[in-house]
Design an enzyme around this catalytic site. Structure first.
Site, mmCIF file in Angstrom:
data_model
loop_
_atom_site.group_PDB
_atom_site.id
_atom_site.type_symbol
_atom_site.label_atom_id
_atom_site.label_comp_id
_atom_site.label_asym_id
_atom_site.label_seq_id
_atom_site.Cartn_x
_atom_site.Cartn_y
_atom_site.Cartn_z
ATOM 1 N N SER A 129 -0.588 8.016 -12.556
ATOM 2 C CA SER A 129 -1.806 8.662 -12.702
ATOM 3 C C SER A 129 -1.910 9.609 -13.806
ATOM 4 O O SER A 129 -1.894 9.133 -15.014
ATOM 5 C CB SER A 129 -2.244 9.340 -11.093
ATOM 6 O OG SER A 129 -3.406 9.639 -11.130
ATOM 7 N N GLU A 139 -6.460 0.701 -5.366
ATOM 8 C CA GLU A 139 -6.335 1.952 -5.841
ATOM 9 C C GLU A 139 -7.428 3.155 -5.364
ATOM 10 O O GLU A 139 -7.437 4.149 -4.938
ATOM 11 C CB GLU A 139 -6.595 2.018 -7.567
ATOM 12 C CG GLU A 139 -5.569 1.305 -8.299
ATOM 13 C CD GLU A 139 -4.313 2.105 -8.667
ATOM 14 O OE1 GLU A 139 -4.334 3.408 -8.254
ATOM 15 O OE2 GLU A 139 -3.225 1.678 -9.270
#
Length: 567
Positions: free
Chosen positions: A220, A334
């Site tokens: 991330s 996601e």
């Protein structure tokens, strides 16, 4: 793209959760000692846990089959200034189970609050046996506002495969990424990461790490950091391979002036620094607590600075980047994590789809409003059309499932996976590139994420297969199949660190046993590795692109130019 300092627009990153969802007690895994007695000057025989660095000696501990060195200070920095190496110390420092302080961040479900600006610490985990090992440096996620390199990450699966692992802290939020022309370089958090990598170059040999074989990896915001370091001329020579986990989002980033408007304007107004004659002095006079209260809901590194002259995408497109082998990928679902967070947000319209007795017309409108919030950083997008198109894909599901599935799919495809596909295309003809697609939909439940719908292979779900112990995975409900996938992934990651500069080997290793399924580089044939329990399989990049509507996002519905409001 345009970015706004609004909670809804920032949410996707503000809850990047890499620290939170892996933050579990490591009690029972920690040893109470093993470092031996006292300072080096009085020890009659050499202490195998004592190492010498440019800043002085440290004495580590033994733990879980590793030599462990927690809380090494790698840098010091005045507020809104570039970091420097700390001064040397004379006496050997006895380290312990304790980590150094996390960098300042607000209290949240995702990590403990901190107001300690003396936070530039790293941790080193080495195999017990002396050697000359590849080095893997982990950069944590957390929207550039949360997290640390501390107890959330257990690298024993990697270390036992013969690598040295380093985890690190870097400055976060406004203190690390507030963009303003008056602050000069601005990307102080990226500079911290680079200083840590310089520390590794100078010192890691003392821990039996090879400074000429360093892999940086992160998830991330950590993955975005890895890509930013690939694009940064200042990082040249500091690493030799790179792994990006769910970090391909927002590759266009923002130029300094736009970032100043998006990320600094409201913060400076709240702090009363907007009209200050000396902005730096005004900011340095504030309390940490006031800065944290005034900062934006997420940050991105900005371009047009010495650390990051151009964006990730521009660097890849022009070929002007640090050309190292890359392994990158993203997860099948996601966006489900961010849909869950939207449903928990009292200000997000998506909550209405869960309310009983509400008409379908109202639910349709609420879903569309939430999609507009999700996509609002790009005002050119026709969010109503996008919401309608995605809802049609899930029309056979009952309410509220269809709204949840459509919202999550938009977050997955637009934010993460199609940008990932674009970066594969830009990289594959320039450097050895391996792509993965994490599709294990029954991954162990992540702590604190009770959901009214299945999260599937959500954002952050893959981290635990690389940076958690078998004990932790089992406590979360892992099956033998999940443990087998964790073994495969740890082997792929460490093989890449060792062999990634050879396209004929890469993550596959050289043991010849056939126990590790072959992983081919991304090429015109377009293969990616489908990471699913118990045994990964080859998949086509075309299947990835189709599953995530990447053709659609290559030319998404946009508003007529005259209907796009000025920002």
């Amino acid at each position: 793209m345009h970015y706004q300092n609004r909670t809804g627009a920032a949410r996707f990153l503000a809850t990047s959760l890499a620290t939170a969802v892996l933050a579990v007690s490591l009690g029972g895994c920690l040893s109470s000692g093993g470092g031996g007695g006292g300072g080096g000057s009085t020890t009659p025989a050499p202490n195998p846990l004592q190492v010498s660095t440019q800043q002085g000696d440290y004495i580590g501990i033994e733990e879980a089959g590793m030599r462990v060195y927690r809380g090494i200070r790698y840098g010091v920095a005045e507020r809104f200034a570039s970091p420097e190496f700390p001064p040397a110390h004379e006496e050997a420092v006895q380290l312990s189970e304790a980590f150094g302080s996390a960098c300042p961040q607000n209290a949240s479900p995702f990590g403990e609050a901190s107001v300690d600006e003396d936070c530039l610490f790293l941790n080193v985990y080495s195999p017990e046996e002396p050697g000359d090992y590849p080095v893997m440096v982990w950069i944590h996620g957390g929207a550039f506002i949360y997290g640390s390199g501390g107890a959330s990450y257990d690298p024993r699966h990697l270390v036992e495969r013969g690598v040295v692992v380093v985890t690190l802290n870097y400055r976060l939020g406004a203190l690390g990424f507030l963009p303003h022309a008056a602050l000069g370089n601005a990307n102080f958090g990226l500079q911290d990461q680079q200083l840590a990598l310089r520390w590794v170059q100078e010192n890691i040999a003392a821990f039996d790490g090879d400074p000429d074989n360093v892999t940086i990896f992160g998830e991330s915001a950590g993955g975005h950091s890895v890509m930013s370091q690939i694009a940064s001329p200042a990082a040249e020579g500091l690493f030799h391979k790179a792994i990006i986990q769910s970090g391909a989002y927002n590759g266009t980033q923002l130029p300094l002036a736009a970032g100043q408007y998006a990320f600094a304007r409201e913060t400076l107004a709240q702090l009363g620094c907007t009209t200050a004659d000396d902005l730096l002095s005004c900011l340095r006079s504030q309390t940490v607590e006031d800065i944290l209260a005034a900062q934006a809901g997420n940050y991105l590194p900005v371009t047009g600075t010495p650390t990051l002259p151009v964006s990730i995408i521009e660097a890849l497109a022009t070929g002007e980047f640090n050309k190292v082998p890359v392994m990158s990928g993203s997860n099948l679902e996601e966006g489900s994590l961010f849909t869950l967070l939207a449903l928990a947000d009292e200000d997000d319209a998506l909550r209405v789809v869960l309310a009983p007795g509400v008409s379908d017309t109202i639910k349709d409108a609420s879903y569309a409003s939430s999609v507009a919030t999700l996509l609002e950083e790009n005002p050119a997008l026709d969010t109503q059309q996008i919401a309608s198109d995605y809802l049609a894909r899930f029309a056979t599901l009952p309410a509220p499932d269809k709204y949840i599935a459509a919202h999550a799919a938009i977050g997955t495809d637009w934010r993460f996976n199609c940008p990932n596909s674009t970066q594969w295309e830009l990289l594959k003809d320039q450097v050895p590139t391996w792509g993965y697609w994490f599709t294990e939909r029954n991954a162990p439940a992540l702590p604190g994420l009770a959901a009214p719908f299945p999260l599937g292979a959500t954002h952050t779900a893959e981290i635990q297969f690389v940076l958690s112990s078998n004990e932790t995975l089992t406590e979360r409900g892992a099956t033998e199949d999940h443990l087998a996938l964790a073994e495969h992934m740890a082997s792929y990651w460490t093989n890449f660190a060792r062999y990634g500069d050879d396209p004929a080997i890469g993550p596959n290793g050289t043991d010849g046993s056939g126990s590790l399924p072959a992983w081919d580089p991304v090429s015109d044939a377009g293969f990616v590795n489908n990471l699913v329990a118990p045994t990964p399989t080859a998949s086509s990049k075309a299947a990835f692109d189709i599953a995530h509507q990447c053709g659609y996002w290559n030319a998404p519905p946009v508003l007529p130019e005259e209907d796009v409001l000025p920002q």
